[in-house]
Enzyme design. Structure first.
Site, mmCIF file in Angstrom:
data_model
loop_
_atom_site.group_PDB
_atom_site.id
_atom_site.type_symbol
_atom_site.label_atom_id
_atom_site.label_comp_id
_atom_site.label_asym_id
_atom_site.label_seq_id
_atom_site.Cartn_x
_atom_site.Cartn_y
_atom_site.Cartn_z
ATOM 1 C CB VAL A 43 -1.051 -0.063 1.090
ATOM 2 C CG1 VAL A 43 -1.894 1.389 1.388
ATOM 3 C CG2 VAL A 43 -1.957 -1.324 1.209
ATOM 4 C CG ASP B 6 -7.058 30.779 -38.628
ATOM 5 O OD1 ASP B 6 -6.506 30.489 -39.844
ATOM 6 O OD2 ASP B 6 -8.079 31.380 -38.387
ATOM 7 C CG ASP C 168 -11.601 31.579 -36.427
ATOM 8 O OD1 ASP C 168 -11.433 30.725 -37.276
ATOM 9 O OD2 ASP C 168 -11.270 32.751 -36.569
ATOM 10 C CG ASP D 138 -10.392 25.918 -38.031
ATOM 11 O OD1 ASP D 138 -9.907 25.585 -38.843
ATOM 12 O OD2 ASP D 138 -10.727 27.102 -37.666
ATOM 13 C CG ASN E 243 6.612 5.241 -1.897
ATOM 14 O OD1 ASN E 243 6.263 5.484 -0.721
ATOM 15 N ND2 ASN E 243 5.572 4.911 -2.801
ATOM 16 C CD GLU F 55 7.896 4.405 3.069
ATOM 17 O OE1 GLU F 55 7.150 3.469 2.564
ATOM 18 O OE2 GLU F 55 7.716 5.677 3.103
ATOM 19 C CG ASP G 213 5.194 9.025 0.904
ATOM 20 O OD1 ASP G 213 6.113 9.534 1.299
ATOM 21 O OD2 ASP G 213 4.698 8.034 0.227
#
Length: 889
Positions: free
Chosen positions: A288, A335, A627, A631, A693, A696, A725
């Site tokens: 986890v 454009d 626009d 398009d 992590n 650990e 964390d």
């Protein structure tokens, strides 16, 4: 009469004369009879856009949970709940649900583009049926109907014009043409005429801006040009963003790595003789903890904060992931009108008395210049509105020029009122007005006329040329050459001539009034580039981003603007392609050229889509601005579609990922910088959380091999995962951009989240952190200190030091200063306070199995925790020494 089923969808009506068109469509000037119209309506169906079946709301919602990373998080939440860690499970579940809601909302909103397209259709149409004029619902139109057009009306279907009286149609939304198009009725030759060049056609959804006309319906519904765009819009799927692709790959690799490591930890613990129940909980807790469940939340927060910042810079983000996508862009297909240019026609050059001068500069002989400006102001239908001028863009430009020179149209109209006029029409390409008195001191008659129009035709009607030295017949060739030179630079050239009259003609005709003129001068008009656009294009070049202009305007105009902006080098013929030339290229041939083209002119809607797809097939990330309705399919398909907020249609806005509120190209470049900053911050979070992590995992994995007991309890692992964390990781999203962020090339499309040394950093710093904790454990056990609490504290504080050190991959924290990211500083201080509470509060001691540390042990824990921070600072120092160009501040 019934026409063949496929006749009404042919695409070459512009090539045929009116008699052929009417014959093939089984119609005539009197239109269709009611019975025939009803038969054709049954055959062809209603004149409306058809939508494909939509994905249901529930299907959309459940589809949000199919992402691999989300599946991993759901599994992590289930495991957390199973082992009794309900808080952790609740946090993960909340993140998953929030992510699903955001994804659902964006997908649901994306379906609105078709609704906006439908709104463009005219509700009613004026038709002639059986010789009588009547109004019918536009949906009831059929091929062969005769439609009447007037100024202000919306064209209800695709028409082949059969009458045109000074008819002008605004087609910008469909073709990209910035000016109203003057329509005519003769057949047009040519195999490669694009939609915007078919002057005898009128297209569904466009607007009549001037004059009147009639046309026979050639296509309805999905067979119209508008319908074809609707079809493309529905057929095109949005592509995955770079971040989505990277997270999918990252999530799969991480999930398998975590499962393998946790299985190894569990197995080696059993071999060492640890209790099976403890090792199972430890392995599960480690699993986890190893999964960065806060990543979706951090990503959403980073994107939301970036979107909020961009709104203040006139960029409205409609789809959050688009913020990060901006940072990956390698090509910006923009454009021209309004984005790279000012969308305001302006007189740039004047030719008078044999001299070419820039607008605003007064020629050596101001007398003729005054007559030129006075004539342009009088021969003009513009109206004063909101402090400016309203009307035809070309005429408003001439009014602005006259006003800047001290000749106000309103004052001149009062002094020299219009007595008569010959309106402009597309055949003559001229307009003539009659006024009493004299033209700016030109003596000789009681009245004078002013004629404005195309230079070549006006010279043919002129008998003399006006010079400061007098009036004479010589010099037409020089004026024609000047006009051609101005046109070659992309300017629209208009000439002005005048004539004196002893008395006002009773009923003036063009043949009588537009002859024996005295030619006065020329004006060169253009939509000039934005001042900031050139700098923005240069900044893109420095950032390794290619700017491409895609426009419906003429090639000469497009090249001129592109050269002035630095998009293309002068004389580089290979860098420009017209729509007709593109149509002749095979997919293979175009694929070889697409990365080298910088300007596309006179392109059709499907070609814009083809350009985007071709760039993507070459591994490029393409941004597309637009626009118009034309398009929309390309905006949807592009890696990031950018619509115009001021001039953009609702269709383009609904299809886009981002809207420019100021229609300014420079805003896109700012947004690209923000996108890069956001991705860098997401990488900072990944660097931080994976390193933590990793530390650990190394701590727990290596302990049995060194003959040490498991250093951390499951609840302590989950505490570090939740608090250490979480808060600092979220605060890293507020980090400012690196100073050289727009001086580096875009990230490689195939680059992973762990590229650029991040993976190596995760391994070596994680290993350092693990060894530091194990050495601390060995020392504490030997000296009789509170070894588990000290290891717990050193691991927690080391991670906080690491968070401070990785704020920049290059610059030292001592140069950056702690206060330059206050959210991170506050989160570090808060986390330290929480860790101290876990150590010293009695009720926390019972929950976390900790013991209060004496001052000496706490000081040692803080000193040991600084080792990781100092090691990362040394890493950055070495990098700066190896790469001196890397800025230290």
């Amino acid at each position: 009469m019934t026409i063949p089923a496929d006749t009404a969808v042919l695409n070459d009506w512009h090539k045929k004369n009116i008699e052929e068109v009417l014959k093939e469509l089984g119609s005539g000037q009197a239109g269709l009879g009611a019975g025939e119209a009803a038969l054709r309506l049954e055959k062809y169906g209603p004149n409306s856009l058809k939508e494909k079946s939509k994905r249901g709301a529930l299907a959309m919602l459940f589809g949000q949970f199919k992402d691999f990373m989300i599946v991993v998080l759901i599994a992590a939440a289930a495991i957390s709940g199973a082992i009794g860690e309900l808080v952790d499970a609740g946090v993960i579940a909340a993140i998953v649900v929030l992510n699903a809601i955001m994804g659902f909302a964006q997908e649901y909103r994306a379906q609105k583009a078709m609704e906006a397209l439908k709104k463009m259709a005219a509700p009613n149409a004026s038709v002639i049926r059986a010789g009588k004029a009547e109004t019918v619902p536009a949906s009831a139109l059929v091929p062969g109907d005769i439609v009447v057009l007037e100024a202000g009306s919306i064209v209800p279907a695709d028409l082949r014009l059969v009458e045109a009286a000074s008819l002008k149609i605004e087609e910008a939304a469909l073709t990209g043409e910035s000016l109203s198009v003057e329509k005519s009725i003769p057949a047009m030759a040519g195999e490669d005429l694009q939609t915007g060049d078919r002057l005898n056609m009128a297209y569904s959804g466009t607007a009549v801006s001037y004059g009147r006309g009639k046309g026979v319906v050639t296509a309805t519904g999905m067979a119209t040009e508008l319908g074809k765009i609707a079809g493309m819009l529905q057929d095109e799927e949005e592509v995955e963003t770079p971040l989505q692709k990277r997270l999918t790959v990252f999530g799969k690799k991480l999930a398998w790595a975590v499962l393998a490591i946790c299985a190894a930890v569990f197995g080696f613990g059993l071999l060492r003789g640890e209790p099976a129940a403890l090792m199972f909980l430890t392995a599960v807790s480690l699993a986890v903890a190893a999964i960065p469940e806060a990543l979706p939340a951090v990503m959403s927060i980073a994107l939301a904060l970036g979107a909020g910042k961009l709104v203040k810079q006139n960029a409205l983000i409609r789809k959050l992931l688009a913020v990060e996508t901006l940072g990956s862009v390698t090509y910006i297909c923009s454009d021209k009108t309004g984005t790279l240019t000012q969308n305001r026609m302006t007189v740039e050059e004047i030719y008078v008395d044999g001299t070419l001068v820039k607008a605003g500069e007064v020629p050596p002989q101001p007398g003729i210049y005054a007559r030129l400006l006075t004539g342009f102001a009088l021969n003009n239908d513009s109206l004063r509105k909101d402090g400016g001028w309203a009307g035809d863009p070309t005429e408003t430009a001439l009014c602005a020029l006259a006003a800047a020179g001290g000749f106000d149209k309103l004052k001149l109209d009062a002094e020299r009122p219009r007595s008569a006029e010959l309106p402009f029409d597309s055949e003559r390409k001229r307009m003539t007005t009659f006024h009493s008195g004299q033209l700016a001191g030109w003596e000789g008659g009681a009245y004078f006329s002013v004629t404005k129009g195309a230079a070549e035709g006006l010279l043919e009607k002129s008998a003399n040329i006006m010079y400061s030295s007098g009036i004479g017949p010589d010099g037409k060739e020089k004026i024609q050459a000047a006009a051609e030179e101005m046109a070659s630079r992309g300017l629209r050239v208009l000439g002005l001539a005048a004539r004196q009259w002893a008395a006002l003609p009773g009923a003036p005709t063009p043949a009588e009034a537009e002859k024996d003129l005295v030619f006065i001068g020329l004006a060169g008009i253009a939509d000039p580039p934005r001042e900031e656009a050139k700098a923005a294009v240069a900044e893109c070049r420095g950032a390794g981003i290619v700017t491409v202009m895609i426009t419906g305007d003429h090639p000469v105009t497009a090249r001129n603007i592109a050269e002035r902006l630095g998009i293309v080098k002068p004389g580089d013929a290979e860098a420009m392609l017209t729509g007709a030339e593109l149509g002749k290229l095979s997919p293979e041939a175009f694929a070889l050229r697409v990365e080298g083209i910088r300007v596309y002119a006179r392109v059709a809607p499907e070609q814009k889509l083809r350009i985007v797809k071709a760039l993507q097939a070459r591994g490029q990330f393409a941004a597309m601005t637009g626009d118009g309705v034309n398009d929309a399919p390309a905006l949807k398909r592009a890696d990031i579609g950018i619509a115009m907020g001021i001039t953009g249609t609702d269709v383009s806005k609904e299809a886009a990922h981002m809207i420019l509120l100021d229609d300014n190209f420079a805003t896109i470049v700012k947004a690209v910088g923000e996108g890069r900053r956001i991705f860098d911050n997401i990488r900072r979070f990944v660097r931080y959380v994976l390193t933590c992590n990793s530390g650990e995992i190394w701590t727990i994995f290596l302990a049995p091999f060194l003959g040490l007991p498991i250093p951390l309890l499951p609840i302590q692992i989950l505490w570090i995962n939740l608090v250490t964390d979480g808060l600092p990781g979220l605060a890293l999203t507020a980090e400012a951009a690196e100073p050289d962020i727009m001086k580096n090339p875009p990230r490689s499309p195939g680059e992973s989240l762990l590229a650029g040394g991040l993976g190596v950093h995760v391994i070596w710093v994680g290993l350092l952190l693990g060894l530091l904790c194990l050495c601390t454990q060995a020392w504490a056990m030997k000296t009789g200190a509170h070894w588990q609490t000290i290891v717990f504290t050193v691991l927690c504080l080391s991670q906080l030091g690491h968070a401070l050190a990785i704020r920049s991959e290059k610059r030292s924290l001592f140069r950056m200063g702690l206060l330059s990211n206050k959210p991170l500083l506050y989160s570090v201080l808060l986390t330290v306070a929480l860790q101290l509470a876990v150590i010293y509060l009695p009720w926390c001691n019972k929950i976390f199995r900790t013991a209060p540390l004496p001052p000496r042990e706490l000081v040692i824990a803080f000193l040991l925790s600084s080792i990781v921070f100092l090691a990362v600072e040394v890493e950055k120092l070495i990098r700066r020494r190896r790469f001196p160009s890397v800025p230290a501040v």
